[in-house]
Motif scaffolding. Sequence first.
Motif, short mmCIF file in Angstrom:
data_model
loop_
_atom_site.label_atom_id
_atom_site.label_comp_id
_atom_site.label_asym_id
_atom_site.label_seq_id
_atom_site.Cartn_x
_atom_site.Cartn_y
_atom_site.Cartn_z
N HIS A 28 0.87 -1.16 0.00
CA HIS A 28 0.00 0.00 0.00
C HIS A 28 0.91 1.22 0.00
O HIS A 28 1.68 1.42 0.95
CB HIS A 28 -0.91 -0.02 1.23
CG HIS A 28 -2.10 0.85 1.10
ND1 HIS A 28 -3.17 0.50 0.31
CD2 HIS A 28 -2.39 2.05 1.64
CE1 HIS A 28 -4.07 1.46 0.37
NE2 HIS A 28 -3.62 2.41 1.18
N ASN A 29 0.87 2.00 -1.06
CA ASN A 29 1.82 3.10 -1.30
C ASN A 29 3.21 2.51 -1.54
O ASN A 29 4.19 2.86 -0.89
CB ASN A 29 1.83 4.11 -0.15
CG ASN A 29 2.44 5.43 -0.57
OD1 ASN A 29 2.70 5.67 -1.74
ND2 ASN A 29 2.69 6.28 0.41
N VAL A 58 -2.74 1.36 -3.46
CA VAL A 58 -3.23 2.75 -3.52
C VAL A 58 -3.53 3.10 -4.99
O VAL A 58 -4.62 3.60 -5.30
CB VAL A 58 -2.21 3.75 -2.94
CG1 VAL A 58 -2.65 5.19 -3.23
CG2 VAL A 58 -2.05 3.56 -1.45
N GLN A 59 -2.57 2.86 -5.85
CA GLN A 59 -2.76 3.17 -7.27
C GLN A 59 -3.91 2.36 -7.87
O GLN A 59 -4.71 2.88 -8.66
CB GLN A 59 -1.47 2.93 -8.06
CG GLN A 59 -0.34 3.86 -7.65
CD GLN A 59 -0.70 5.32 -7.82
OE1 GLN A 59 -1.29 5.73 -8.80
NE2 GLN A 59 -0.35 6.13 -6.82
N GLY A 61 -6.53 1.18 -6.26
CA GLY A 61 -7.78 1.69 -5.71
C GLY A 61 -8.23 2.99 -6.35
O GLY A 61 -9.42 3.21 -6.55
N ARG A 62 -7.28 3.85 -6.67
CA ARG A 62 -7.64 5.12 -7.30
C ARG A 62 -8.31 4.92 -8.64
O ARG A 62 -9.12 5.75 -9.06
CB ARG A 62 -6.40 6.00 -7.44
CG ARG A 62 -5.94 6.56 -6.11
CD ARG A 62 -4.73 7.44 -6.26
NE ARG A 62 -4.36 7.98 -4.95
CZ ARG A 62 -3.14 8.37 -4.62
NH1 ARG A 62 -2.16 8.32 -5.52
NH2 ARG A 62 -2.89 8.83 -3.42
N ARG A 63 -7.99 3.84 -9.31
CA ARG A 63 -8.63 3.55 -10.60
C ARG A 63 -9.88 2.68 -10.43
O ARG A 63 -10.83 2.84 -11.19
CB ARG A 63 -7.64 2.82 -11.52
CG ARG A 63 -6.38 3.62 -11.80
CD ARG A 63 -6.14 4.10 -13.21
NE ARG A 63 -6.45 3.28 -14.31
CZ ARG A 63 -5.61 2.44 -14.93
NH1 ARG A 63 -4.37 2.30 -14.51
NH2 ARG A 63 -6.01 1.76 -15.97
N PRO A 66 -12.56 5.18 -7.52
CA PRO A 66 -12.03 6.55 -7.41
C PRO A 66 -12.80 7.47 -6.48
O PRO A 66 -12.27 8.50 -6.06
CB PRO A 66 -12.09 7.06 -8.85
CG PRO A 66 -13.16 6.26 -9.50
CD PRO A 66 -13.12 4.91 -8.84
N GLU A 67 -14.01 7.10 -6.12
CA GLU A 67 -14.86 8.01 -5.35
C GLU A 67 -14.58 8.02 -3.85
O GLU A 67 -15.21 8.79 -3.12
CB GLU A 67 -16.34 7.68 -5.60
CG GLU A 67 -16.78 6.30 -5.13
CD GLU A 67 -16.49 5.16 -6.11
OE1 GLU A 67 -16.86 4.02 -5.78
OE2 GLU A 67 -15.90 5.38 -7.18
N SER A 69 -11.62 7.68 -0.36
CA SER A 69 -10.25 7.89 0.10
C SER A 69 -9.48 6.57 0.00
O SER A 69 -10.05 5.49 0.23
CB SER A 69 -10.26 8.36 1.56
OG SER A 69 -8.98 8.26 2.13
N HIS A 70 -8.20 6.65 -0.28
CA HIS A 70 -7.39 5.43 -0.43
C HIS A 70 -6.35 5.28 0.67
O HIS A 70 -5.39 4.53 0.53
CB HIS A 70 -6.78 5.39 -1.83
CG HIS A 70 -7.86 5.28 -2.84
ND1 HIS A 70 -8.36 6.39 -3.49
CD2 HIS A 70 -8.60 4.23 -3.24
CE1 HIS A 70 -9.35 6.01 -4.27
NE2 HIS A 70 -9.52 4.71 -4.13
N LYS A 71 -6.56 5.98 1.79
CA LYS A 71 -5.74 5.74 2.96
C LYS A 71 -6.05 4.32 3.44
O LYS A 71 -7.19 3.85 3.33
CB LYS A 71 -6.06 6.75 4.07
CG LYS A 71 -5.67 8.17 3.73
CD LYS A 71 -6.05 9.09 4.87
CE LYS A 71 -5.70 10.52 4.54
NZ LYS A 71 -6.12 11.43 5.62
#
Length: 120
Positions: A28-29, A58-59, A61-63, A66-67, A69-71
């Motif tokens: 994660h990150n 993280v990357q 999850g952003r795709r 996307p709606e 938070s990806h913490k």
Amino acid sequence: MKVANAPTFPVLWDKIEPLMSGGLLVAHNAVFDLGVLKKCLRNYAIDWKPYIHYACTVQMGRRIIPEISHKLNDLCDYYGIELNHHQADSDSHACAEILLRYIEDGADIKQFIRTYSFTK
């Protein structure tokens, strides 16, 4: 203090290197974690692979979602994953569970595999 009697990085590396070399690394990150690993290897003059393949949750999850938070703690809340945040074993287990959720939801992780260089 949790690390007062912990083994040094070279001693630990001897134990974890086979696991780290065994396949795709997922974190994660991931770029942050790989940067820390790179510095540790350099500081202790440990030679390893010139590069590795990795995926970053993280990357991904952003795709994939996307709606939100990806913490790590927010994704754990979203998926109902237990987390003792900033404890390595709990964080890594949570990362694995998040990856499994992405796969269960139909994500093709092949498109998220990247290469990290340890030579630059």
